[in-house]
Design a protein around this motif. Sequence first.
Motif: not given
Length: 291
Positions: A170-194
Motif C-alpha cells: 500500500x503506497x501513499x505519496x504526499x506531494x507539495x510544490x512551490x513556485x517562487x515569484x518570477x516563475x524561474x525557480x520551483x521547489x518540489x517535495x515528496x514523502x513516499x510511504x510503502x
Amino acid sequence: MKILTRNLFLAVALCAFFTGYGQDSLQQKSNIQQYTPSKLIGKGQYDLKWFNNLYTQTESTFSEGTEPRQTFFTSTLEAYTGVGTNKRWNVGAILEFRSNVIGDRSALDVFKFDGENNTARSGLTSIAPSVKFVPIASVSNFSIQSSFFIPLVDNETENGVFLDQKGYIWQNRFFYDYTFPGDKWQLFSEINSELSFGDKEESFANNSLNLTPGIFLSYFPSSKFTVLALAQHSQRLDLGNDFAQDFTALGGGAKYQLTSALNLELLYTNFVRGSNTGLGQTFNLGLRGIF
C-alpha cells in the motif's frame, strides 16, 4: 503630415509590441511548469507517463571493494484521468515491468530479456489501481497519490536471481510544490510511504514500512526547459521482519517540453551512503503526455 504619420506609425508599433509582450507574459505555462506531480488534471483529460529506471551496482554495504555487477531495470506505465469538475480527483492504474541481470553481465544486458539461467529474469511484476486527490480545496499544490500494488510474480528469487517483491504494497505519496515569484525557480517535495505486508517467508520486505522523503529544486531558463537537483533518503522500518535498511541518494536532471502535450525527463542519481543496501547509480528516462 509626414511627422504626424510617422508618430502615428510609432504609436501603433509600440502598442502592438506591448500588447504582444503582455500576451506572451500571460500565456499559459508549459506542462513541465504547471503539471508537477502535485497538480491534478481536469475532467476529460488524460495523464500518461512512461518512466524507465536502470539501477546498476558494483558495490554494496554487504562487502568491501568491488563486486560482480548487478543491474535492475524497472519500466513503469501510469495512466490517469480526471473525474469531477474541480480538479480534485484523478483515478487510474500503474503497471510495472522488470528485467534484472546479475553475474557481472553488462548493464545493458537487461534489454536482452533472454532469461538466461542463473543470471537473468524479466516480466510484468505488479499492477496497482491508483487514485490521486487534493485533500484541501484551497491548497491545489498539495496532493496525495494512493496505490495498492498486487504482485504478479510466483517467486521472488529463482536460481539466485531476484525479480521483485512478492507481497502486497500500500503506497501513499504526499506531494507539495512551490513556485517562487518570477516563475524561474520551483521547489518540489515528496514523502513516499510503502507498507509491505504478507508472509515474512515470501519476501524480505513484508511486514515493513518504507519512508522516502525527497526534495527537488528546479530552474527554468525558459518555460519549455528546466534543470534540477535532487536529494532523497529512504528508511525501511522493521515491523516484524527483522530487516532494516536505509540509503541516501543525490542527483540531478533535466526536463524538456517536446510538444504542447509531451515532455521528456532525464535523471541521474548516485547512492552516496546506506545500510543493508547496494551503493550504485540510477539512469532514468521518462516520457509524459497530458491530453
